[in-house]
Design a protein around this motif. Structure first.
Motif, PDB file in Angstrom:
ATOM      1  N   MET A   1       0.841  -1.193   0.000  1.00  0.00           N
ATOM      2  CA  MET A   1       0.000   0.000   0.000  1.00  0.00           C
ATOM      3  C   MET A   1       0.878   1.246   0.000  1.00  0.00           C
ATOM      4  O   MET A   1       1.954   1.254   0.611  1.00  0.00           O
ATOM      5  CB  MET A   1      -0.912   0.010   1.235  1.00  0.00           C
ATOM      6  N   ASP A   2       0.408   2.271  -0.684  1.00  0.00           N
ATOM      7  CA  ASP A   2       1.083   3.565  -0.682  1.00  0.00           C
ATOM      8  C   ASP A   2       0.338   4.517   0.245  1.00  0.00           C
ATOM      9  O   ASP A   2      -0.894   4.504   0.311  1.00  0.00           O
ATOM     10  CB  ASP A   2       1.136   4.149  -2.099  1.00  0.00           C
ATOM     11  N   GLY A   3       1.089   5.341   0.949  1.00  0.00           N
ATOM     12  CA  GLY A   3       0.441   6.250   1.885  1.00  0.00           C
ATOM     13  C   GLY A   3       1.301   7.454   2.191  1.00  0.00           C
ATOM     14  O   GLY A   3       2.282   7.755   1.501  1.00  0.00           O
ATOM     15  N   ILE A   4       0.944   8.127   3.274  1.00  0.00           N
ATOM     16  CA  ILE A   4       1.608   9.375   3.651  1.00  0.00           C
ATOM     17  C   ILE A   4       1.650   9.460   5.167  1.00  0.00           C
ATOM     18  O   ILE A   4       0.775   8.930   5.859  1.00  0.00           O
ATOM     19  CB  ILE A   4       0.866  10.592   3.046  1.00  0.00           C
ATOM     20  N   ILE A   5       2.678  10.116   5.675  1.00  0.00           N
ATOM     21  CA  ILE A   5       2.790  10.368   7.109  1.00  0.00           C
ATOM     22  C   ILE A   5       2.048  11.667   7.410  1.00  0.00           C
ATOM     23  O   ILE A   5       2.290  12.698   6.769  1.00  0.00           O
ATOM     24  CB  ILE A   5       4.257  10.472   7.550  1.00  0.00           C
ATOM     25  N   THR A   6       1.147  11.610   8.362  1.00  0.00           N
ATOM     26  CA  THR A   6       0.396  12.796   8.740  1.00  0.00           C
ATOM     27  C   THR A   6       0.311  12.873  10.248  1.00  0.00           C
ATOM     28  O   THR A   6       0.727  11.953  10.964  1.00  0.00           O
ATOM     29  CB  THR A   6      -1.020  12.762   8.127  1.00  0.00           C
ATOM     30  N   TYR A   7      -0.223  13.982  10.754  1.00  0.00           N
ATOM     31  CA  TYR A   7      -0.302  14.153  12.192  1.00  0.00           C
ATOM     32  C   TYR A   7      -1.608  13.560  12.730  1.00  0.00           C
ATOM     33  O   TYR A   7      -2.584  13.372  12.002  1.00  0.00           O
ATOM     34  CB  TYR A   7      -0.190  15.637  12.578  1.00  0.00           C
TER      35      TYR A   7
END
Length: 441
Positions: free
Chosen positions: A108-114
């Protein structure tokens, strides 16, 4: 006399026998002639009792072979003379399905967020003007108790004068003094600021606002709350008189701060800018814990992908670095006609690899229930279905199968084959597979 009669009867009996035999022979010939059927060599569905021409193609009809004179079609012969697009004769390696618990994985592709639960808003408790601003840009680190800005506020000046007046004129009225002290606290003054005011005995015209949280500053470009389409009038002190308590009775001039058409974002906070009570000044993100959010296809998310499933997070810019985490939440999501799922994992903010806004890739590994598995090369996808070549009596017959998940070079078989079946190990040997293969089921 008797002898003469016997001599006359014998020739009559012989004649009668000959006539009977001749009649039977003629009857058999007639029956044989009448049972002959004629058919077209090209169109076997055309059958007539007389010679003639085929009404379809015009060819002469030929007599069918008499029953018992043709070739007897046995079971083995029927298997060999089947149409050529129903079986394949070849000498290739074969395999049998293996029943086992598989190890599957999903990338899976994703992003680091708060973490939105660790985002805190810092509002303006009073109306006033920014005299000094100590936060200049987004993601500037701040700590709890750090000075954010100094503001001039007539409301704060009035509240300070009221407290000093009560302390000097009515020191015995503890309740009234406590109420005045509490009013200052509601306007944003800290206990230390109030104690300093009482020690000095003189009001302060600029009041410092401190950060109540640790983290990073975001959304310095904010506008008034959504309930106000534009900035309300901010009071600006002008020349006026002093009342009996020494508080200013200055008149006010309304001033507005421009906002965008959506009312969601205005100009950046700057020194000299007027504020309204309740206006969000900025937000502070506590990065002690971060989120890693991934989008996955709904068809890939199974009941086995649950909370606690391990993840290996990799970073495109640092391919040799990995970060271990566990799935904490799986949320079905539907947006613009697409059905997918959001997978979330928590990451400690103390680590040095993941940063907010960073693109990452994760691989979730899980164990499947017992099922039949074969090499991926043994299953051929012909567009509308998948087939495997089952070996029957020395030839390979295509069989429709339904497949499940893929793990490495193995694929799960859901239906279509049994564990005792033998199939071709490589189903890719057909060049024109889609036009060649004819599957019964």
């Amino acid at each position: 006399m008797r002898k003469k009669l016997r001599n006359n009867i014998l020739p009559l009996l012989a004649l009668l026998i000959m006539i009977t035999l001749g009649a039977c022979r003629d009857n058999e010939q007639e029956q044989a002639a009448g049972s002959t059927a004629y058919t077209c060599p090209m169109h076997s569905q055309i059958v007539q009792t007389e010679p003639g021409s085929c009404p379809v193609c015009g060819m002469d009809l030929v007599a069918k072979a008499a029953q018992g004179n043709g070739i007897t079609v046995t079971e083995d012969l029927a298997f060999l003379i089947r149409p050529t697009n129903t079986s394949v004769v070849a000498s290739i390696a074969t395999v049998s399905p293996i029943k086992k618990n598989g190890q599957a994985s999903i990338k899976m592709d994703g992003i680091i967020t708060y973490d939105p639960r660790r985002v805190y808003a810092v509002p303006a408790r009073v109306s006033g003007r920014i005299e000094k601003l100590f936060v200049k840009y987004n993601f500037q680190p701040v700590r709890k108790g750090q000075k954010l800005m100094e503001v001039y506020s007539p409301d704060l000046i009035t509240a300070q004068k009221e407290l000093l007046y009560l302390v000097k004129s009515a020191p015995e009225d503890k309740n009234l003094i406590a109420a005045a002290r509490q009013k200052l606290q509601y306007l944003g003054a800290t206990s230390e600021q109030i104690n300093r005011l009482l020690r000095k005995g003189e009001e302060t015209y600029t009041f410092a606002l401190y950060s109540p949280y640790n983290g990073y500053v975001i959304d310095l470009n904010t506008s008034a709350p959504a309930s106000t389409a534009s900035m309300a009038a901010a009071p600006i002190a002008s020349a006026g008189t002093m009342d009996a308590m020494g508080s200013s009775s200055a008149t006010t001039t309304p001033t507005s701060v421009p906002t965008t058409a959506t009312g969601q974002q205005g100009i950046q906070l700057r020194e000299g800018m007027y504020l309204n009570a309740g206006q969000q000044l900025l937000r502070v993100i506590n990065t002690a814990q971060l989120w890693a959010e991934f989008n996955a296809s709904a068809s890939e998310i199974t009941a086995l992908i649950t909370k606690g499933t391990p993840l290996q997070i990799t970073f495109p810019q640092l391919p040799e670095e990995t970060l271990a985490a566990k799935i904490d939440f799986v949320q079905p999501y539907f947006d613009e006609g697409q059905n997918f799922a959001k997978v979330r994992a928590y990451i400690p903010g103390s680590q040095k690899l993941a940063m907010i806004g960073q693109l990452v890739t994760a691989e979730a590994t899980y164990s499947t229930a017992p099922a039949l598995w074969v090499p991926k090369a043994a299953v051929l996808d012909i567009g509308n279905k998948s087939v495997a070549f089952k070996k029957i009596k020395g030839v390979f017959e295509p069989v429709a199968v339904s497949t499940g998940i893929v793990s490495g070079n193995m694929i799960e078989l859901v239906t279509g084959l049994q564990q005792a079946d033998t199939i071709a190990a490589n189903a890719q040997f057909l060049i024109d597979s889609e036009s060649f293969i004819k599957v019964k089921n």
